[in-house]
Structures are given as C-alpha cells and as structure tokens.
Scaffold this motif. Structure first.
Motif, mmCIF file in Angstrom:
data_model
loop_
_atom_site.group_PDB
_atom_site.id
_atom_site.type_symbol
_atom_site.label_atom_id
_atom_site.label_comp_id
_atom_site.label_asym_id
_atom_site.label_seq_id
_atom_site.Cartn_x
_atom_site.Cartn_y
_atom_site.Cartn_z
ATOM 1 N N ILE A 120 0.835 -1.185 0.000
ATOM 2 C CA ILE A 120 0.000 0.000 0.000
ATOM 3 C C ILE A 120 0.884 1.255 0.000
ATOM 4 O O ILE A 120 1.798 1.376 0.791
ATOM 5 C CB ILE A 120 -0.930 0.019 1.229
ATOM 6 C CG1 ILE A 120 -1.863 -1.195 1.180
ATOM 7 C CG2 ILE A 120 -1.730 1.312 1.283
ATOM 8 C CD1 ILE A 120 -2.696 -1.371 2.425
ATOM 9 N N THR A 121 0.585 2.165 -0.929
ATOM 10 C CA THR A 121 1.308 3.425 -1.023
ATOM 11 C C THR A 121 0.302 4.563 -1.028
ATOM 12 O O THR A 121 -0.717 4.492 -1.719
ATOM 13 C CB THR A 121 2.152 3.479 -2.311
ATOM 14 O OG1 THR A 121 3.044 2.369 -2.333
ATOM 15 C CG2 THR A 121 2.959 4.762 -2.371
ATOM 16 N N SER A 122 0.596 5.614 -0.279
ATOM 17 C CA SER A 122 -0.289 6.778 -0.213
ATOM 18 C C SER A 122 0.431 8.000 -0.760
ATOM 19 O O SER A 122 1.631 8.177 -0.557
ATOM 20 C CB SER A 122 -0.729 7.045 1.232
ATOM 21 O OG SER A 122 -1.429 5.933 1.749
ATOM 22 N N ARG B 284 -4.754 6.451 -2.330
ATOM 23 C CA ARG B 284 -4.232 5.241 -1.685
ATOM 24 C C ARG B 284 -4.165 4.145 -2.745
ATOM 25 O O ARG B 284 -5.177 3.778 -3.343
ATOM 26 C CB ARG B 284 -5.158 4.819 -0.542
ATOM 27 C CG ARG B 284 -4.702 3.607 0.258
ATOM 28 C CD ARG B 284 -5.664 3.399 1.428
ATOM 29 N NE ARG B 284 -5.288 2.295 2.284
ATOM 30 C CZ ARG B 284 -5.683 1.036 2.077
ATOM 31 N NH1 ARG B 284 -6.475 0.738 1.049
ATOM 32 N NH2 ARG B 284 -5.306 0.079 2.912
ATOM 33 N N ASP C 41 -3.339 0.341 -3.646
ATOM 34 C CA ASP C 41 -3.235 -1.001 -3.078
ATOM 35 C C ASP C 41 -2.823 -1.953 -4.196
ATOM 36 O O ASP C 41 -3.625 -2.282 -5.076
ATOM 37 C CB ASP C 41 -4.570 -1.427 -2.467
ATOM 38 C CG ASP C 41 -4.456 -2.730 -1.667
ATOM 39 O OD1 ASP C 41 -3.622 -3.580 -2.039
ATOM 40 O OD2 ASP C 41 -5.199 -2.881 -0.686
ATOM 41 N N ASP D 32 -7.757 4.301 -4.605
ATOM 42 C CA ASP D 32 -8.831 5.028 -3.932
ATOM 43 C C ASP D 32 -8.453 6.487 -3.772
ATOM 44 O O ASP D 32 -7.285 6.820 -3.517
ATOM 45 C CB ASP D 32 -9.104 4.450 -2.537
ATOM 46 C CG ASP D 32 -9.655 3.029 -2.591
ATOM 47 O OD1 ASP D 32 -10.209 2.663 -3.635
ATOM 48 O OD2 ASP D 32 -9.497 2.301 -1.594
ATOM 49 N N LYS D 33 -9.452 7.346 -3.914
ATOM 50 C CA LYS D 33 -9.294 8.752 -3.569
ATOM 51 C C LYS D 33 -10.168 9.004 -2.356
ATOM 52 O O LYS D 33 -11.397 9.042 -2.459
ATOM 53 C CB LYS D 33 -9.708 9.661 -4.721
ATOM 54 C CG LYS D 33 -9.469 11.142 -4.422
ATOM 55 C CD LYS D 33 -9.816 12.003 -5.625
ATOM 56 C CE LYS D 33 -9.493 13.470 -5.333
ATOM 57 N NZ LYS D 33 -9.828 14.343 -6.498
ATOM 58 N N ARG E 99 4.689 4.725 2.491
ATOM 59 C CA ARG E 99 4.409 3.319 2.227
ATOM 60 C C ARG E 99 4.060 2.603 3.522
ATOM 61 O O ARG E 99 4.560 2.929 4.582
ATOM 62 C CB ARG E 99 5.615 2.647 1.562
ATOM 63 C CG ARG E 99 6.142 3.414 0.345
ATOM 64 C CD ARG E 99 7.306 2.690 -0.284
ATOM 65 N NE ARG E 99 8.033 3.523 -1.220
ATOM 66 C CZ ARG E 99 7.713 3.708 -2.486
ATOM 67 N NH1 ARG E 99 6.650 3.099 -2.981
ATOM 68 N NH2 ARG E 99 8.430 4.496 -3.270
ATOM 69 N N SER E 100 3.218 1.603 3.405
ATOM 70 C CA SER E 100 2.886 0.748 4.540
ATOM 71 C C SER E 100 2.741 -0.665 4.032
ATOM 72 O O SER E 100 2.782 -0.918 2.832
ATOM 73 C CB SER E 100 1.587 1.205 5.216
ATOM 74 O OG SER E 100 0.503 1.159 4.310
#
Length: 496
Positions: A4-6, A11, A13, A20-21, A104-105
C-alpha cells in the motif's frame, strides 16, 4: 515494493490492484494501473518510455502513442491534466517521473512471536523526490546492508548521503514490517544526548543517568533498521553506540551517514561518489550531456523552477562547464540551478571569479547547514583540529593535483610540523575534504573547487596569504614540478 502506497488524497493497493481517492474507489484501466505502479515504485526517478513499455507490455510490441494514451488516462484519473502537474511529469525525450511525496505501509503479519518496534513510533521522512544518478549507489548500499547489517554512507557535505539513506529505508519498509527508524543527529549538539535521541526516535523512554544499557536491552531481540543521519559532529559517541548495537543486538541493522567513517567493528564503508559530469568538449550535444547525472540534475532543477527549460545543443557546453566547476556536488548543482531563472545560463557561469558567491539561497526547508555552500563548509571546517585547519588552508594554494611531498613543501611550516601534515592530510581525506586521485604508482590529492575556494578565503583570514605565496615561490624553485599547479591565493570567495 510495499503493498500500500499513499500520496496526496490517494491510496494505491497493489495486492488488490485498487486506487482510492479518500473513501472512493477510482476506475483505472489495467495498463494505466501498471504504469502508475511502476512510476510510484521509482518515485523521484525519471523512468524511460522503453522501460515503461517493457514493464507494462512485456510480450507485446507497442509504439509510444499507446503509452501516451494510457498516461493521459492516468493523469485524468489523478486530476493531473492542468498546468503544473502534481503527480506525473513529462521529461522530453527521456520519459516520465512520479514527483509527489509518497508514504508506504505494509499488511505483513509477524509470526513466531517476533518482537519489533511499534509502527506508530517510527517516523520515516518522505522518500526523496530526486535521486538522479543514484540508482547504483542505492542498490549497492542496500545490498551491503542486507549482507552485513551495518553500512556507513560517507562523502563530502552536500553530496546526497541522506537521500541515499532515506531511499534505502523506504525500500526496506516492507522487509522490516515498518520498523525503519530515522534519527536526525544534525540537531544534537551534545554527544551525551545521542542515546536519548535514538530512544526518542524509537518511542522508548530510558533512564537519563545511563541510557545506553536500557537502549541496547530494548533493541536486543527486536528486528529494526536504524538510520543514524549526520553523525560526524558526534562521531565518537555514535561509533561506540553503533558497535555495541551491532554486537549485542544481532537483529538490528544500522545505516549511518557521515562525512567520515565511524571506524568500528562490523562497519562497511560505502564512499558515495560525486555525480558524474561531461568532459570538456567544444561540441558537446544536449543528448550526450544528458547522459551524465550532474547535467540531468541541473536540468531537472532548472525546469522545476517554472522556466520550462529544455537543454539545447547550444546550451549544453555551458551547462557542462557549470557542472564541472561544481565537481558533481549535488547541493552546489541545485543551488546553481536555482540562480538560472534570475541570471541566465551564461551569467551563472561567468558572473564572478568568486563563482560561489552567487550560491547564497537554498531551499527554505533545508537544514541550516545545507542552505548555502558556505554553511555546509562551515560545518566541516568547525569540526577540524587547529593543525588540520592550517593544513587545509595551506593546501588551498594548489590549483590541481598534488603529492604528499608537495603538501609537505607548502603546509609544513610554523604551527604545523611534518608529522602533523602527514596525519592531517590523512584525516582530511577521511573527512571527505581532500580527494584521492591515484595516478599509476603515485597517489595524488586534490581539493574540490568549492572547498579550495572556501579554504583560500580562510587562509587570508588567518593572515598567512603572503607567507604562503613566498613559501610557494621557494618551493617551486626547489621542486620545479610544483610550480605548474600552485594557485594564487585568492580573496575570500564564500560569503560569511
């Protein structure tokens, strides 16, 4: 890459192939999604069109028009269609670059009772937007970190050591399940506070009287990547702590940045090279010039100032000369690029004999030591011993490479004896203030232009300029080969 990167309100995935916004999923074609994923993976780096097409259409031959269509679709989904792209920029003749800061997560779940530092306490700054010419350095540092657990990225000030460390840290976020901890030691003025600064970055409270044992006990069986940035001014304490962590906390990985090695057990030193620039060529073309990272960085930073700059064949030799004079120091190149909008290319090159005077204003958000070249060099100079300062200043009279014998002829005098010059020269090399340039069986040394200009000004301040001129005249009669590369002592050229 992490799952997952924002970035901005978005976002990404990768596992679910979803963008996603906020809370709203966006419709994005599979090719556009693949393009976005690859650009985000290499955020801050220009990705060539051929690289993108090979990644997105691995078994199909397509033309650039198809790529442009899907990039346009991606930009539409990101709302990136107007002037001043916020996410994906086009670099004419080269490719595309994802320029927004990313975080990043990972959804990785730890098993077997593995203990780690709580994700909420580890704060890693955004991945650097600009890593021009540094892919190899990032890969080598990362490979050595994986193999040996302890790497120090070493080089002169302003060369980009923190950029390398942060890039490695972001690439390791998933492998360490988020337990990547960045410790900025630049603001730590008392070496006794180093263990407390590390503990604070980890979100761990320690006893103030003797914090090191508590810190080591806390990390003893935890898997964490600890990035110790800007170590040189507290190097004795950092070195002792790093060695103990390496030995007593076998799951801790250490990545340090410093202007000199820590010189302790377990350390692998990666000396970060200067950004490569083009040789002097009267007919240097834009295409050839852009093969060199120093030119790439300069052009990128000029374009980012809003001028719409694109390198032409006519401008290529001028840009090449600017980059050569700045010796591939990333900070100096960025500062010079920031002057082009006001001065123009030729004036940026020609304006003074004391060319570093125009490099006064850096990024507003930069640490104080990186706002100007003089501040960056003050930081290094202030850490030297008195004999090292005298040696450096006297060596500034050389306009090109010199040998140890040359250095002794000029630097060994009142206040510094032969032994101190020999030791001082070795220390100046270790502290990234003097470069080593092997030539056959001879070891030559030289000062980068910025350092020589700065040290020459300090020589005048010390009141030694006339004495060194006379000494040089005598030395050049005793060693004729020395005369060819003794420079006149200049007036101070770095603003104070």
């Amino acid at each position: 890459m992490n799952n997952i990167t924002s970035f901005g309100p978005f976002r990404l995935d990768l596992k679910q192939r979803r963008l996603d916004k906020g809370d709203t999923p966006l419709r994005l074609g599979s090719r556009a999604f693949d393009i976005l994923a690859h650009l985000v993976e290499r955020a801050g780096t220009i990705v060539s069109k051929s690289d993108l097409m090979e990644r997105v259409w691995p078994d199909v031959t397509v033309d650039e028009g198809c790529l442009r269509v899907h990039v346009a679709s991606l930009r539409k989904a990101l709302g990136d269609c107007g002037a001043g792209a916020r996410y994906v920029t086009t670099h004419s003749g080269r490719g595309y670059c994802f320029v927004a800061p990313v975080s990043r997560s990972s959804a990785t779940v730890l098993t077997n009772g593995e203990r780690r530092v709580d994700d909420g306490s580890c704060k890693l700054p955004n991945c650097p937007a600009g890593t021009v010419g540094r892919d190899e350095a990032i890969q080598q540092s990362l490979a050595q970190l994986v193999a040996g657990r302890f790497v120090s990225v070493v080089g002169t000030g302003g060369i980009g050591k923190t950029t390398i460390a942060l890039s490695v840290g972001h690439r390791q976020m998933e492998d360490f399940a988020g337990a990547v901890c960045f410790v900025d030691l630049g603001s730590v003025n008392d070496s006794l506070l180093v263990p407390s600064a590390v503990a604070s970055a980890l979100g761990f409270c320690i006893k103030p009287d003797d914090p090191t044992p508590d810190l080591i006990n806390f990390l003893q069986d935890r898997r964490v990547l600890l990035i110790l940035d800007n170590c040189e001014h507290v190097i004795e304490t950092v070195a002792a702590l790093a060695e103990r962590l390496f030995i007593e906390a076998p799951r801790v990985h250490l990545l340090a940045t410093s202007r000199e090695p820590l010189r302790v057990r377990g350390e692998f030193v990666y000396r970060l090279p200067l950004l490569g620039g083009p040789p002097a060529e009267a007919r240097l073309s834009a295409k050839r010039a852009l093969d060199f990272p120093a030119v790439q960085l300069f052009v990128e930073r000029v374009a980012a100032s809003g001028t719409g700059f694109e390198l032409s064949d006519a401008d290529a030799p001028v840009v090449g000369e600017i980059c050569r004079r700045l010796d591939g120091i990333a900070l100096a190149i960025e500062l010079a690029a920031g002057c082009v909008n006001a001065w123009g290319l030729k004036k940026t090159l020609e304006i003074p004999a004391d060319r570093f005077n125009l490099l006064r204003t850096g990024r507003r958000t930069a640490p104080p030591r990186h706002k100007t070249l003089s501040a960056m060099l003050d930081w290094s100079y202030d850490l030297l011993s008195e004999s090292e300062r005298l040696t450096l200043c006297r060596l500034s009279t050389f306009s090109s490479a010199f040998t140890l014998e040359d250095a002794l002829a000029v630097a060994a005098d009142k206040g510094v004896d032969d032994t101190e010059v020999i030791d001082g020269l070795a220390n100046l090399v270790n502290k990234s203030l003097v470069a080593v340039t092997p030539f056959g069986d001879t070891t030559n040394y030289r000062l980068l232009n910025a350092i020589r200009s700065y040290a020459s000004g300090k020589l005048v301040e010390l009141g030694e300029a006339d004495a060194i001129k006379r000494h040089n005249a005598l030395a050049s009669r005793q060693w004729p080969a020395l005369a060819a590369h003794v420079a006149p002592v200049a007036e101070p050229s770095v603003p104070r």
